[in-house]
Design a protein around this motif. Structure first.
Motif, PDB file in Angstrom:
ATOM      1  N   THR A  35      22.464  35.538  34.992  1.00  0.00           N
ATOM      2  CA  THR A  35      21.737  36.812  35.013  1.00  0.00           C
ATOM      3  C   THR A  35      20.671  36.820  36.111  1.00  0.00           C
ATOM      4  O   THR A  35      20.465  37.841  36.767  1.00  0.00           O
ATOM      5  CB  THR A  35      21.111  37.073  33.627  1.00  0.00           C
ATOM      6  OG1 THR A  35      22.174  37.059  32.672  1.00  0.00           O
ATOM      7  CG2 THR A  35      20.398  38.413  33.561  1.00  0.00           C
ATOM      8  N   TYR A  54      38.602  38.768  27.137  1.00  0.00           N
ATOM      9  CA  TYR A  54      37.313  39.265  27.626  1.00  0.00           C
ATOM     10  C   TYR A  54      37.011  40.635  27.050  1.00  0.00           C
ATOM     11  O   TYR A  54      35.867  40.992  26.840  1.00  0.00           O
ATOM     12  CB  TYR A  54      37.334  39.320  29.156  1.00  0.00           C
ATOM     13  CG  TYR A  54      35.969  39.142  29.793  1.00  0.00           C
ATOM     14  CD1 TYR A  54      35.268  37.946  29.651  1.00  0.00           C
ATOM     15  CD2 TYR A  54      35.377  40.156  30.534  1.00  0.00           C
ATOM     16  CE1 TYR A  54      34.026  37.772  30.233  1.00  0.00           C
ATOM     17  CE2 TYR A  54      34.130  39.981  31.121  1.00  0.00           C
ATOM     18  CZ  TYR A  54      33.457  38.784  30.962  1.00  0.00           C
ATOM     19  OH  TYR A  54      32.218  38.612  31.533  1.00  0.00           O
ATOM     20  N   ARG A  94      27.331  42.948  26.660  1.00  0.00           N
ATOM     21  CA  ARG A  94      28.723  43.146  27.105  1.00  0.00           C
ATOM     22  C   ARG A  94      29.548  41.880  26.916  1.00  0.00           C
ATOM     23  O   ARG A  94      30.770  41.925  26.828  1.00  0.00           O
ATOM     24  CB  ARG A  94      28.749  43.538  28.591  1.00  0.00           C
ATOM     25  CG  ARG A  94      28.268  44.936  28.894  1.00  0.00           C
ATOM     26  CD  ARG A  94      28.045  45.126  30.380  1.00  0.00           C
ATOM     27  NE  ARG A  94      29.223  44.959  31.206  1.00  0.00           N
ATOM     28  CZ  ARG A  94      30.029  45.959  31.590  1.00  0.00           C
ATOM     29  NH1 ARG A  94      29.768  47.192  31.214  1.00  0.00           N
ATOM     30  NH2 ARG A  94      31.070  45.717  32.351  1.00  0.00           N
ATOM     31  N   TYR A  97      25.463  48.169  41.445  1.00  0.00           N
ATOM     32  CA  TYR A  97      24.974  48.282  40.062  1.00  0.00           C
ATOM     33  C   TYR A  97      23.579  48.917  40.012  1.00  0.00           C
ATOM     34  O   TYR A  97      22.654  48.397  40.628  1.00  0.00           O
ATOM     35  CB  TYR A  97      24.824  46.898  39.421  1.00  0.00           C
ATOM     36  CG  TYR A  97      26.073  46.080  39.285  1.00  0.00           C
ATOM     37  CD1 TYR A  97      26.881  46.197  38.157  1.00  0.00           C
ATOM     38  CD2 TYR A  97      26.434  45.165  40.257  1.00  0.00           C
ATOM     39  CE1 TYR A  97      28.015  45.420  38.015  1.00  0.00           C
ATOM     40  CE2 TYR A  97      27.572  44.380  40.131  1.00  0.00           C
ATOM     41  CZ  TYR A  97      28.356  44.519  39.013  1.00  0.00           C
ATOM     42  OH  TYR A  97      29.480  43.755  38.874  1.00  0.00           O
ATOM     43  N   TRP A 134      21.135  39.851  38.491  1.00  0.00           N
ATOM     44  CA  TRP A 134      20.152  40.940  38.368  1.00  0.00           C
ATOM     45  C   TRP A 134      18.788  40.603  38.936  1.00  0.00           C
ATOM     46  O   TRP A 134      17.904  41.473  38.991  1.00  0.00           O
ATOM     47  CB  TRP A 134      19.991  41.324  36.881  1.00  0.00           C
ATOM     48  CG  TRP A 134      21.266  41.806  36.281  1.00  0.00           C
ATOM     49  CD1 TRP A 134      22.125  41.100  35.480  1.00  0.00           C
ATOM     50  CD2 TRP A 134      21.873  43.096  36.457  1.00  0.00           C
ATOM     51  NE1 TRP A 134      23.210  41.859  35.150  1.00  0.00           N
ATOM     52  CE2 TRP A 134      23.080  43.097  35.724  1.00  0.00           C
ATOM     53  CE3 TRP A 134      21.512  44.251  37.150  1.00  0.00           C
ATOM     54  CZ2 TRP A 134      23.939  44.212  35.685  1.00  0.00           C
ATOM     55  CZ3 TRP A 134      22.349  45.354  37.104  1.00  0.00           C
ATOM     56  CH2 TRP A 134      23.547  45.325  36.384  1.00  0.00           C
ATOM     57  N   TYR A 174      25.710  52.255  33.807  1.00  0.00           N
ATOM     58  CA  TYR A 174      26.666  51.139  33.928  1.00  0.00           C
ATOM     59  C   TYR A 174      27.985  51.618  33.352  1.00  0.00           C
ATOM     60  O   TYR A 174      28.295  51.357  32.197  1.00  0.00           O
ATOM     61  CB  TYR A 174      26.133  49.978  33.100  1.00  0.00           C
ATOM     62  CG  TYR A 174      26.639  48.597  33.434  1.00  0.00           C
ATOM     63  CD1 TYR A 174      27.937  48.359  33.842  1.00  0.00           C
ATOM     64  CD2 TYR A 174      25.791  47.501  33.309  1.00  0.00           C
ATOM     65  CE1 TYR A 174      28.363  47.074  34.132  1.00  0.00           C
ATOM     66  CE2 TYR A 174      26.199  46.215  33.590  1.00  0.00           C
ATOM     67  CZ  TYR A 174      27.492  46.013  34.011  1.00  0.00           C
ATOM     68  OH  TYR A 174      27.897  44.742  34.287  1.00  0.00           O
TER      69      TYR A 174
HETATM   70  N1  UDP Z   1      26.759  37.276  31.843  1.00  0.00           N
HETATM   71  C1  UDP Z   1      26.238  36.023  31.941  1.00  0.00           C
HETATM   72  N2  UDP Z   1      27.096  34.959  32.077  1.00  0.00           N
HETATM   73  C2  UDP Z   1      28.440  35.121  32.133  1.00  0.00           C
HETATM   74  C3  UDP Z   1      28.971  36.413  32.043  1.00  0.00           C
HETATM   75  C4  UDP Z   1      28.094  37.484  31.908  1.00  0.00           C
HETATM   76  O1  UDP Z   1      25.022  35.851  31.925  1.00  0.00           O
HETATM   77  O2  UDP Z   1      29.176  34.106  32.260  1.00  0.00           O
HETATM   78  C5  UDP Z   1      25.807  38.412  31.682  1.00  0.00           C
HETATM   79  C6  UDP Z   1      25.252  38.867  33.038  1.00  0.00           C
HETATM   80  O3  UDP Z   1      23.947  39.365  32.857  1.00  0.00           O
HETATM   81  C7  UDP Z   1      26.218  39.965  33.403  1.00  0.00           C
HETATM   82  C8  UDP Z   1      26.412  40.634  32.045  1.00  0.00           C
HETATM   83  O4  UDP Z   1      26.458  39.536  31.107  1.00  0.00           O
HETATM   84  O5  UDP Z   1      25.679  40.839  34.372  1.00  0.00           O
HETATM   85  C9  UDP Z   1      27.656  41.481  31.914  1.00  0.00           C
HETATM   86  O6  UDP Z   1      28.784  40.735  32.320  1.00  0.00           O
HETATM   87  P1  UDP Z   1      30.123  41.420  32.798  1.00  0.00           P
HETATM   88  O7  UDP Z   1      31.147  40.379  33.005  1.00  0.00           O
HETATM   89  O8  UDP Z   1      30.428  42.546  31.893  1.00  0.00           O
HETATM   90  O9  UDP Z   1      29.662  42.001  34.227  1.00  0.00           O
HETATM   91  P2  UDP Z   1      30.455  42.871  35.307  1.00  0.00           P
HETATM   92  O10 UDP Z   1      31.894  42.506  35.219  1.00  0.00           O
HETATM   93  O11 UDP Z   1      30.185  44.294  34.966  1.00  0.00           O
HETATM   94  O12 UDP Z   1      29.822  42.435  36.586  1.00  0.00           O
END
Ligand code: UDP
Ligand code: FAD
Length: 387
Positions: A159, A188, A177, A331, A163, A366
């Protein structure tokens, strides 16, 4: 009178759904303006030099619980049935992400894992999906230290990279999520409808836009053809009385007059390898590697057969509209302060009759692809009712 009833800025899912509905259901003439040299927005895909279908702006897996969205899109594509599975590298081992009971057994000794499993089931129920921030609030010492372990090993560094902050400094919806899963389910996504368009997203969106009444102008940013001079909208310098649907950044639309809305960007590094398969599943996450968050192997999404394979590595970075290497706003950043700033822009939008902002950037939300489609279908239905 303009020859168009509506202008749609942006040819991603949000814009394409609106244009398709307006043209096919209401017989409207729609001008789609797209600033890039291709349609499909961030869902764009294309064949690379090795003949592999790659996703230009990062891996896209379609999943939805909305039958209406699935049925709507199925008019424009057939689907390859595909359920996404992700592994994460934790202490040199690959474990299922979201963290589930299999991950638990990989990370702890058998007696420890079985005690924690019992406690998880007693507290949340079998098959529960528990957001990490909720698990961290557990009163049970064992569950609290399990939560801290998962938080440290899976969430905190990922994260920070994605972010630029801690999981509790952005909306709790973000880390929710990817919950902790009290079962062996290693998918997933749990949605009933999941897949990849057989010929890809660009072909799907191309079919949506290929309707009588729709003209698409590529390489054309809104401001090249349209001027907003509140409360009027001008197309090519002449008053335009139709609808303007804008799916770009709302702060840009108003020349940042209420300040900039922050976004996160990503750098994608693609690599083609002379081997048929690179990794065990389509995506491997690297929560704790410097800079890198995940690697995706496209063939495993699309099912393409080839002696070669193409992967993409993702490196998150801050968005900066002045810097060419980081100026794609992938994002919106979900903090309360940013939400309030967005709301002030949303109020400004309301002062211009005929203008609607839509989509991930237009609404600063999002949105997954299915949310973007559902949202645009709803917006169309509301517009149809209000006529
Ligand atoms: N996340 C994390 N570790 C992981 C996967 C996700 O910390 O291995 C957190 C992280 O903050 C991420 C959020 O969960 O931005 C949402 O993950 P997702 O895979 O949904 O992100 P996206 O595919 O939208 O980039
Ligand atoms: P966009 O796709 O961003 O389209 C907006 C379009 O507007 C763009 O083409 C842009 O060039 C154009 N535009 C902007 N400003 C202007 C202007 N002034 N004039 C003219 N044109 C303009 N969703 C999923 O469901 N599953 C996934 O696996 C998934 N993975 C993702 C991975 C990444 C790395 C990212 C960033 C997103 C992912 N998404 C995923 C989300 C998905 O990309 C969005 O839901 C979808 O793209 C939203 O569509 P949109 O039309 O709202 O926005």
């Amino acid at each position: 009178m303009s020859r168009y009833d509506a202008i749609v800025a942006g040819a991603g899912f949000s814009g394409a759904v609106m244009a398709e509905r307006l043209a096919s259901q209401l017989g409207w003439r729609v001008l789609v303006l797209e600033q890039r040299n291709h349609i499909a927005g961030n869902c764009h895909d294309q064949y690379d030099d090795a003949g592999i279908l790659i996703h230009t702006y990062g891996p896209h897996i379609f999943h939805t619980r909305h039958a209406a969205v699935w049925n709507y899109l199925s008019q424009f594509t057939e689907w390859r049935r595909y359920e996404h599975r992700v592994l994460g590298e934790v202490d040199g081992e690959l474990i299922p992400i979201p963290f589930n009971l299999t991950s638990l057994r990989r990370c702890f000794s058998a007696p420890q894992a079985s005690r924690l499993e019992e406690k998880l089931v007693a507290a949340y129920g079998r098959d529960a999906r528990v957001p990490i921030l909720e698990l961290r609030r557990s009163n049970d010492d064992d569950l609290k230290s399990l939560a801290d372990f998962i938080y440290e090993k899976v969430f905190v560094n990922y994260t920070a990279k994605q972010w630029g902050c801690r999981p509790d400094e952005i909306s709790a919806d973000v880390s929710a999520r990817v919950p902790v899963v009290v079962s062996e389910d290693d998918r997933y996504f749990q949605d009933p409808y999941q897949g990849i368009p057989v010929q890809g997203y660009s072909a799907l969106i191309g079919r949506m836009l290929d309707q009588p009444g729709i003209d698409v102008a590529l390489d054309t940013a809104l401001r090249q053809r349209v001027t907003i001079s509140a409360p009027d909208i001008l197309l090519d310098g002449k008053p335009f009385a139709g609808s303007l649907i804008y799916t770009g950044m709302v702060d840009e639309l108003f020349d940042y007059r209420l300040g900039e809305l922050p976004y996160r960007s990503l750098q994608f590094r693609f690599e083609t390898l002379d081997i048929p398969q690179f990794q065990p599943v389509a995506t491997v996450n690297f929560p704790n590697a410097p800079g890198l968050t995940r690697i995706t192997e496209f063939k495993q999404l699309t099912g393409q057969v080839s002696e070669r394979t193409t992967i993409v590595r993702e490196y998150p970075q801050a968005y900066d509209r002045h810097d060419e290497t980081r100026n794609v706003p992938y994002y919106p950043v979900f903090t309360e302060e940013n939400r309030q700033r967005y709301q002030r822009y949303a109020d400004l939008v309301k002062t211009i009759p005929g203008l609607q902002c839509l989509g991930r950037l237009g609404e600063y939300r999002y949105l997954n692809m299915d949310d973007a489609v559902a949202n645009a279908l709803e917006r169309f239905a509301a517009l149809e009712v209000s006529r």
